[in-house]
Design an enzyme around this catalytic site. Structure first.
Site, PDB file in Angstrom:
ATOM      1  N   GLU A 370      24.061 -28.038  -6.090  1.00 25.65           N
ATOM      2  CA  GLU A 370      22.769 -27.954  -6.797  1.00 25.65           C
ATOM      3  C   GLU A 370      22.488 -26.540  -7.321  1.00 25.65           C
ATOM      4  OE1 GLU A 370      19.506 -30.394  -5.653  1.00 25.65           O
ATOM      5  OE2 GLU A 370      20.784 -31.714  -4.482  1.00 25.65           O
ATOM      6  N   SER A 373      24.979 -19.821  -5.759  1.00 26.14           N
ATOM      7  CA  SER A 373      24.139 -18.625  -5.550  1.00 26.14           C
ATOM      8  C   SER A 373      24.097 -17.784  -6.825  1.00 26.14           C
ATOM      9  CB  SER A 373      24.686 -17.789  -4.391  1.00 26.14           C
ATOM     10  OG  SER A 373      24.544 -18.513  -3.188  1.00 26.14           O
TER      11      SER A 373
HETATM   12  C1  LIG Z   1      30.111 -31.967  -1.524  1.00 23.59           C
HETATM   13  C2  LIG Z   1      29.562 -31.857  -2.922  1.00 23.59           C
HETATM   14  C3  LIG Z   1      28.588 -32.742  -3.345  1.00 23.59           C
HETATM   15  C4  LIG Z   1      28.123 -32.677  -4.675  1.00 23.59           C
HETATM   16  N1  LIG Z   1      27.229 -33.639  -5.108  1.00 23.59           N
HETATM   17  C5  LIG Z   1      26.929 -33.683  -6.454  1.00 23.59           C
HETATM   18  C6  LIG Z   1      26.153 -34.775  -6.995  1.00 23.59           C
HETATM   19  O1  LIG Z   1      25.693 -35.667  -6.264  1.00 23.59           O
HETATM   20  N2  LIG Z   1      25.949 -34.815  -8.346  1.00 23.59           N
HETATM   21  C7  LIG Z   1      26.423 -33.842  -9.194  1.00 23.59           C
HETATM   22  O2  LIG Z   1      26.215 -33.953 -10.395  1.00 23.59           O
HETATM   23  N3  LIG Z   1      27.151 -32.794  -8.703  1.00 23.59           N
HETATM   24  C8  LIG Z   1      27.426 -32.708  -7.369  1.00 23.59           C
HETATM   25  N4  LIG Z   1      28.176 -31.662  -6.877  1.00 23.59           N
HETATM   26  C9  LIG Z   1      28.662 -30.639  -7.799  1.00 23.59           C
HETATM   27  C10 LIG Z   1      28.048 -29.260  -7.590  1.00 23.59           C
HETATM   28  O3  LIG Z   1      26.719 -29.240  -8.033  1.00 23.59           O
HETATM   29  C11 LIG Z   1      28.951 -28.253  -8.299  1.00 23.59           C
HETATM   30  O4  LIG Z   1      30.155 -28.172  -7.551  1.00 23.59           O
HETATM   31  C12 LIG Z   1      28.319 -26.884  -8.431  1.00 23.59           C
HETATM   32  O5  LIG Z   1      27.232 -26.915  -9.296  1.00 23.59           O
HETATM   33  C13 LIG Z   1      29.329 -25.826  -8.921  1.00 23.59           C
HETATM   34  O6  LIG Z   1      30.048 -26.276 -10.035  1.00 23.59           O
HETATM   35  P1  LIG Z   1      31.662 -26.162 -10.060  1.00 23.59           P
HETATM   36  O7  LIG Z   1      32.149 -26.753  -8.798  1.00 23.59           O
HETATM   37  O8  LIG Z   1      32.124 -26.748 -11.341  1.00 23.59           O
HETATM   38  O9  LIG Z   1      31.930 -24.630 -10.016  1.00 23.59           O
HETATM   39  P2  LIG Z   1      32.061 -23.664 -11.311  1.00 23.59           P
HETATM   40  O10 LIG Z   1      30.920 -23.899 -12.197  1.00 23.59           O
HETATM   41  O11 LIG Z   1      33.426 -23.815 -11.869  1.00 23.59           O
HETATM   42  O12 LIG Z   1      31.912 -22.246 -10.646  1.00 23.59           O
HETATM   43  C14 LIG Z   1      32.997 -21.528 -10.043  1.00 23.59           C
HETATM   44  C15 LIG Z   1      32.484 -20.140  -9.669  1.00 23.59           C
HETATM   45  O13 LIG Z   1      32.121 -19.437 -10.872  1.00 23.59           O
HETATM   46  C16 LIG Z   1      30.769 -18.998 -10.773  1.00 23.59           C
HETATM   47  N5  LIG Z   1      30.180 -18.997 -12.120  1.00 23.59           N
HETATM   48  C17 LIG Z   1      30.199 -19.987 -13.047  1.00 23.59           C
HETATM   49  N6  LIG Z   1      29.545 -19.616 -14.137  1.00 23.59           N
HETATM   50  C18 LIG Z   1      29.082 -18.364 -13.928  1.00 23.59           C
HETATM   51  C19 LIG Z   1      28.334 -17.426 -14.688  1.00 23.59           C
HETATM   52  N7  LIG Z   1      27.890 -17.714 -15.923  1.00 23.59           N
HETATM   53  N8  LIG Z   1      28.050 -16.220 -14.140  1.00 23.59           N
HETATM   54  C20 LIG Z   1      28.473 -15.910 -12.902  1.00 23.59           C
HETATM   55  N9  LIG Z   1      29.196 -16.758 -12.117  1.00 23.59           N
HETATM   56  C21 LIG Z   1      29.486 -17.948 -12.631  1.00 23.59           C
HETATM   57  C22 LIG Z   1      30.108 -19.964  -9.830  1.00 23.59           C
HETATM   58  O14 LIG Z   1      28.919 -19.426  -9.266  1.00 23.59           O
HETATM   59  C23 LIG Z   1      31.212 -20.164  -8.810  1.00 23.59           C
HETATM   60  O15 LIG Z   1      31.226 -19.088  -7.920  1.00 23.59           O
HETATM   61  C24 LIG Z   1      28.606 -31.683  -5.543  1.00 23.59           C
HETATM   62  C25 LIG Z   1      29.571 -30.779  -5.093  1.00 23.59           C
HETATM   63  C26 LIG Z   1      30.063 -30.869  -3.816  1.00 23.59           C
HETATM   64  C27 LIG Z   1      31.155 -29.911  -3.394  1.00 23.59           C
END
Ligand SMILES: Cc1cc2nc3c(=O)[nH]c(=O)nc-3n(C[C@H](O)[C@H](O)[C@H](O)COP(=O)(O)OP(=O)(O)OC[C@H]3O[C@@H](n4cnc5c(N)ncnc54)[C@H](O)[C@@H]3O)c2cc1C
Length: 387
Positions: A370, A373
């Site tokens: 959600e 950080s």
């Molecule tokens: C167990 C679990 C349950 C979940 N449940 C749901 C759900 O029910 N529905 C749903 O839609 N999603 C769900 N999620 C997805 C979750 O919301 C995402 O994993 C999360 O928002 C991060 O996205 P990502 O994994 O693509 O990471 P990325 O977006 O690829 O991020 C990778 C890293 O890069 C950093 N980063 C990215 N962009 C920037 C920026 N512009 N500036 C600085 N740092 C940046 C991030 O902070 C992170 O450290 C779930 C995830 C998990 C693991």
């Protein structure tokens, strides 16, 4: 007249807190460790949570809810999170992500059709925003939906979707590109897809580091057809709607995180009194006392952060900044407390039989789901007019 700040719970909320606390201690605590180790969704426990009315907490009685508000949900999440995060996230995702988009943006027909079952916990809803190619960049949606003969034809996939494949799951609301905006950008809309719709495939449960008794799956859509009326809210407003759902959801995650942080204190206080080293309980050592005192400081201030965000939301004031502050702070506190609670437990803290082992594994995702950080920091800075 001087206005006195009062963060005491009123009688009704305190009664709810007590019921959930007892349920968590008496029903969840004794059995959840086994579900966690077996990587199994605790369907019977979730049904019991439904019978307690937890899934209907913030919804009006006319839709089968208990007529409470979002803060009631948060208090329940804190008490569940204090004992186990898998069941807490099941409730959080079921209510604030599964049912809330329908309640906030759905048509009267959609509300009448879905909310009573979702409020009773007989059915679970899921929220499909994240895709394999991007979570933080949630607007980079690749899933598409085209209108054909009065039906949306959906193609694409969603990643990490909570509650999407349990025996109770009834629907997922997904974001999809439905066209091009006048400015050339993607037009993103939200569409409700009932479970079992042909062309909608629910993948295997992920093998996760934590939240092992919760259900998380990848979803795929191949020419999946649903009626045009399954559009949730306005066409082209899906992305904005989902973001506003996430603003609220952050307060709920903050409550859950506070619960985990408090659970670390509970377990550490117990353990420090019973574990002996050098002929005395380890709690006699000031080093252990300080670790536990610091954990309590963090848990108490975490609670204030989510109370403040919830208060602003319930007053109808802008609350985005407070929600991000609460989510960022409490999730980092949960992680920190899990680290120190494990330290208090020594080698046993690394064993699955002790709840702190679970807390340690469950804390990390709170800094990711959600909105990571980093995303919270971006939102706070943006709200301050920086950048
Ligand atoms: C167990 C679990 C349950 C979940 N449940 C749901 C759900 O029910 N529905 C749903 O839609 N999603 C769900 N999620 C997805 C979750 O919301 C995402 O994993 C999360 O928002 C991060 O996205 P990502 O994994 O693509 O990471 P990325 O977006 O690829 O991020 C990778 C890293 O890069 C950093 N980063 C990215 N962009 C920037 C920026 N512009 N500036 C600085 N740092 C940046 C991030 O902070 C992170 O450290 C779930 C995830 C998990 C693991």
């Amino acid at each position: 007249m001087t206005q006195v700040l009062d963060y005491r719970l009123d009688e009704e909320t305190e009664a709810l807190r007590k019921v959930v606390r007892e349920f968590a201690q008496d029903v969840i605590a004794p059995q959840i460790g086994e579900f966690y180790e077996r990587d199994e969704f605790p369907t019977a426990i979730v049904r019991q949570m439904g019978e307690l009315g937890l899934f209907g907490l913030p919804f009006p009685e006319e839709y089968g809810g208990s007529g409470g508000d979002y803060f009631h949900l948060c208090v329940a999440l804190e008490e569940l999170g204090r004992v186990d995060s898998s069941v807490a996230i099941t409730l959080e995702a079921g209510v604030s992500l599964g049912a809330m988009p329908i309640y906030r943006f759905g048509t009267e027909e959609q509300k009448q059709e879905w909310l009573p079952r979702l409020c009773s916990g007989e059915a679970l809803g899921a929220f499909g925003l994240t895709e394999p190619g991007g979570g933080s960049d949630a607007g980079a949606t690749r899933t598409t939906a085209r209108l054909e003969d009065g039906q949306w034809v959906i193609n694409g996939s969603k990643a990490f979707i909570t509650n999407s494949g349990t025996d109770l799951t009834a629907l997922v609301t997904v974001t999809a590109v439905t066209g091009t905006r006048p400015d050339g950008g993607k037009e993103i809309s939200a569409i409700l897809v009932p479970s079992g719709t042909p062309g909608f495939t629910v993948g295997q449960r992920y093998s996760k580091v934590g939240w092992n008794a919760s259900d998380t799956r990848e979803l795929s859509f191949a020419d999946c057809r649903v009626p045009e009326e399954n559009l949730v809210g306005e066409r082209g407003r899906g992305y904005a709607q989902f973001l506003s759902i996430l603003d609220e959801g952050r307060i709920a995650i903050a409550a859950l995180s506070t619960g985990l942080a408090q659970g670390c204190v509970d377990e550490s206080v117990k353990y420090a009194a019973q574990r002996e080293a050098f002929g005395q309980p380890i709690g006699r050592n000031q080093a252990i006392q300080f670790m536990i005192a610091d954990m309590e400081v963090r848990a108490s201030t975490a609670r204030l952060a989510y109370y403040r965000a919830a208060e602003k939301m319930l007053r109808g004031e802008p609350f985005k900044r407070e929600a991000s502050i609460a989510k960022l702070y409490t999730s980092e506190v949960a992680m920190e407390n899990a680290r120190w609670a494990t330290q208090v437990h020594g080698g046993y803290g690394f064993m699955n039989e002790f709840p702190v082992g679970r807390f340690y594994r469950d804390a990390k995702i709170l800094e990711i789901g959600e909105g990571t950080s980093e995303v919270q920091r971006m939102l706070i800075a943006r709200d301050l007019g920086v950048g």
